[in-house]
Write an enzyme that holds these catalytic residues in place. Structure first.
Site, PDB file in Angstrom:
ATOM      1  N   CYS A  83       8.330  71.228  55.211  1.00 32.32           N
ATOM      2  CA  CYS A  83       9.018  70.115  54.541  1.00 32.32           C
ATOM      3  C   CYS A  83       9.437  70.531  53.136  1.00 32.32           C
ATOM      4  O   CYS A  83      10.365  69.976  52.564  1.00 32.32           O
ATOM      5  CB  CYS A  83       8.135  68.882  54.540  1.00 32.32           C
ATOM      6  SG  CYS A  83       6.468  69.214  54.070  1.00 32.32           S
TER       7      CYS A  83
ATOM      8  N   LYS B 272      -2.552  60.919  66.341  1.00 33.22           N
ATOM      9  CA  LYS B 272      -1.537  61.201  67.370  1.00 33.22           C
ATOM     10  C   LYS B 272      -0.817  62.492  66.956  1.00 33.22           C
ATOM     11  O   LYS B 272       0.015  62.513  66.057  1.00 33.22           O
ATOM     12  CB  LYS B 272      -0.606  60.008  67.397  1.00 33.22           C
ATOM     13  CG  LYS B 272       0.652  59.918  68.175  1.00 33.22           C
ATOM     14  CD  LYS B 272       1.034  60.843  69.233  1.00 33.22           C
ATOM     15  CE  LYS B 272       2.565  60.921  69.245  1.00 33.22           C
ATOM     16  NZ  LYS B 272       3.041  62.274  69.161  1.00 33.22           N
TER      17      LYS B 272
ATOM     18  N   GLU C  84      18.530  68.353  55.528  1.00 29.75           N
ATOM     19  CA  GLU C  84      17.348  69.145  55.847  1.00 29.75           C
ATOM     20  C   GLU C  84      17.629  69.929  57.136  1.00 29.75           C
ATOM     21  O   GLU C  84      18.020  69.352  58.147  1.00 29.75           O
ATOM     22  CB  GLU C  84      16.147  68.233  56.066  1.00 29.75           C
ATOM     23  CG  GLU C  84      14.905  69.019  56.429  1.00 29.75           C
ATOM     24  CD  GLU C  84      13.638  68.189  56.433  1.00 29.75           C
ATOM     25  OE1 GLU C  84      13.613  67.158  57.115  1.00 29.75           O
ATOM     26  OE2 GLU C  84      12.678  68.593  55.750  1.00 29.75           O
TER      27      GLU C  84
ATOM     28  N   GLU D  38       5.008  61.085  54.514  1.00 33.66           N
ATOM     29  CA  GLU D  38       5.353  62.401  53.964  1.00 33.66           C
ATOM     30  C   GLU D  38       6.535  62.876  54.794  1.00 33.66           C
ATOM     31  O   GLU D  38       6.379  63.204  55.968  1.00 33.66           O
ATOM     32  CB  GLU D  38       4.128  63.314  54.090  1.00 33.66           C
ATOM     33  CG  GLU D  38       4.139  64.415  53.074  1.00 33.66           C
ATOM     34  CD  GLU D  38       4.743  65.672  53.657  1.00 33.66           C
ATOM     35  OE1 GLU D  38       5.979  65.842  53.466  1.00 33.66           O
ATOM     36  OE2 GLU D  38       4.033  66.439  54.304  1.00 33.66           O
TER      37      GLU D  38
END
Ligand code: NAP
Ligand code: MG
Length: 497
Positions: A304, A196, A401, A270
């Site tokens: 990331c 997906k 983040e 992750e």
């Protein structure tokens, strides 16, 4: 912004198609007939209409993957040598179509076409070939039993078997590369897959699906469901899925863990990061400055691993801040298809708003803006690379983040202090250390609580290097031989003779 260069005809034909779902080896319409559009984030123009998979499609795709796995002649029963050849062929096809895929990626994600070609596509091809090698090396052990110490009394051994039907959910920052990190090891291990892609960037995964078919992957072994968050959620909750592999936000990662509880499916994650670069006063600044800048600005900070906290030893602080700010000011920002561009736009208006919100918060919290801070133009989601000083650990720009090109430059005095501050986060994905002192480099690496530590470099990934997070940056590892643990389970066989 410069105008995009003309787009190659093959790619244009591909974007003009109405894209369907790949289920059981056939491209099919979504059962409920829904579609969504994907846009070019540099121009905000519509690129393609894409099928929106609903829960009926999730059921169909899972049933196909289930059959392709469970069947007596299913993918898991095909020899490792045969699987290896097919997985290798996918890598070759990605390499052969790298120009086309890079252009498609640039249009859909916004990243510079040259970087997509030389980084994403090369890595993706290499990764399939690296993983192809493992298909023939999935070995167990023979085990000596303490309960039967004498030879000939017992025979015990382990076998490594594929985990089953795997749902793989990926983000939009490295669309084809993230698809490759997930699909290559799963196929190499004998799992069947439902992929997906992120709704912002489905196109290269759709093209890769055609290449996977061309490589000879049997029907039902690889399925692709384009759609939205709900499509992903339906896959995660599905009782016939054995494992979920997810890359994305920590928040969605936590919801996946909860949703997977129904049938206790295996989960690897992750997730996000708030990585730190540490520049000691003996570092070679000609290496450290461009690397520390690249550590946060690469892929417009949509990484990331983005090192959005830059710790600089006090005696060189001003020089490094000036150097990184100079890099920020001179990066060529533009439409990804312009070969001159070094940095494209953010992925969406939501991300532009989110990143701008962090910059605003930094300002109002009292941080000092050295460079950047503003949107560029009013079409496309372009933003200036941004450097802040005078931040503090309570400020959101230093804690959360951002997923954009925004860095907090923070002075430090001692080794002990920087290790403590760098570890003061609930994330633990990556870190960078810049120094010429070998002892200091490895001492710092050993004390940083992060899944990857780079020394005098940053973002240097390799198919053979395991990648993943400590703390809330994730569960499990991608790449290297460690990823095999995500897609295999161990059977112990014990015979008393
Ligand atoms: P996200 O919501 O976590 O999306 C990642 C993937 O998960 C997409 O394919 C998404 O589908 C899917 N998804 C969304 N909700 C789901 C659910 N409930 N169950 C299963 N799958 C679901 O990330 P985002 O909203 O695109 O980005 C938000 C923030 O996440 C970023 O600002 C960044 O901080 C972080 N992020 C991290 C990474 C990373 O590499 N670790 C990558 C991307 C984003 P749709 O695209 O259809 O919604
Ligand atoms: Mg797009």
């Amino acid at each position: 912004m410069p105008v995009a260069t003309p787009v190659d005809g093959t790619v244009q034909d591909f974007t003009k198609r109405t894209h369907r779902l790949l289920i059981d080896g056939a491209w099919v319409e979504p059962a409920e007939g829904g579609t969504f559009v994907t846009r070019n984030p540099a121009t905000e123009e519509e690129l393609s209409s894409v099928a929106l998979a609903g829960s009926g499609d999730v059921d169909r795709a899972v049933a196909a993957a289930r059959r392709a796995f469970d069947d007596d002649h299913g993918w898991r029963t095909i020899s490792g040598a045969e699987r290896s050849k097919i997985v290798w062929r996918i890598g070759e096809l990605i390499e052969q179509h790298a120009d086309e895929l890079a252009l498609l990626e640039s249009l859909d994600n916004g990243k510079p076409v040259d970087l997509a070609r030389t980084i994403d596509m090369v890595f993706a091809g290499d990764l399939f070939r690296y993983m192809a090698g493992w298909s023939t090396k999935l070995e167990g052990d023979t085990i000596a039993l303490s309960s039967f110490p004498r030879p000939g009394q017992a025979h015990a051994y382990t076998v490594r078997e594929p985990v089953g039907v795997v749902a793989q959910i990926i983000p939009w920052n490295f669309p084809l590369l993230m698809a490759s990190w997930k699909v290559a090891p799963a196929l190499a291990c004998g799992c069947t897959v439902i992929l997906k892609p992120a709704e912002q960037t489905p196109l290269t995964a759709l093209r890769m699906a055609e290449l996977i078919q061309e490589a000879g992957v049997p029907d039902g072994v690889f399925n692709i469901l384009t759609g939205e968050g709900e499509t992903g959620a339906a896959l995660v909750a599905h009782p016939l899925v054995d494992k979920v592999a997810f890359t994305g936000s920590t928040e969605v990662g936590k919801s996946i863990v909860r949703a997977a509880a129904g049938n206790l499916k295996r989960v690897t994650l992750e997730l996000g990061g708030k990585s730190a670069s540490v520049v000691y006063d003996d570092a070679d600044l000609e290496t450290a400055i461009p690397n520390a800048a690249n550590a946060v600005f690469a892929n417009i900070g949509e990484c990331c691993t983005a090192a959005s906290r830059l710790y600089i030893q006090r005696s060189i602080y001003d020089e490094v801040v000036a150097g990184v700010s100079e890099v920020a000011r001179t990066i060529k920002i533009g439409v990804g298809t312009d070969p001159e561009s070094e940095m494209g736009p953010l992925i969406s208006s939501e991300q532009l708003e989110r990143v701008s919100g962090f910059i605003e918060a930094g300002r109002s919290d009292g941080a000092e803006l050295v460079t950047g801070g503003s949107r560029i133009g009013d079409t496309g989601y372009f933003i200036e690379p941004t450097v802040f000083t005078k931040t503090s650990p309570e400020m959101s720009i230093e804690r959360e983040e951002i997923f954009g090109p925004v860095v907090s430059a923070i002075p430090f005095d001692s080794f002990e202090e920087v290790v403590e501050r760098a570890n003061d986060t609930h994330y633990g994905l990556a870190a960078g250390v810049f120094t010429h002192d070998l002892k200091r480099a490895h001492q710092t690496a050993s004390l940083l609580r992060a899944g990857t530590v780079w020394i005098n470099t940053y973002n240097h990934n390799d198919p053979a290097l395991p990648f993943g997070g400590y703390k809330q940056s994730g569960w499990g590892r991608e790449m290297g031989h460690e990823v095999l643990d995500a897609y295999l389970q161990t059977k112990a066989v014990c015979a008393v003779l």
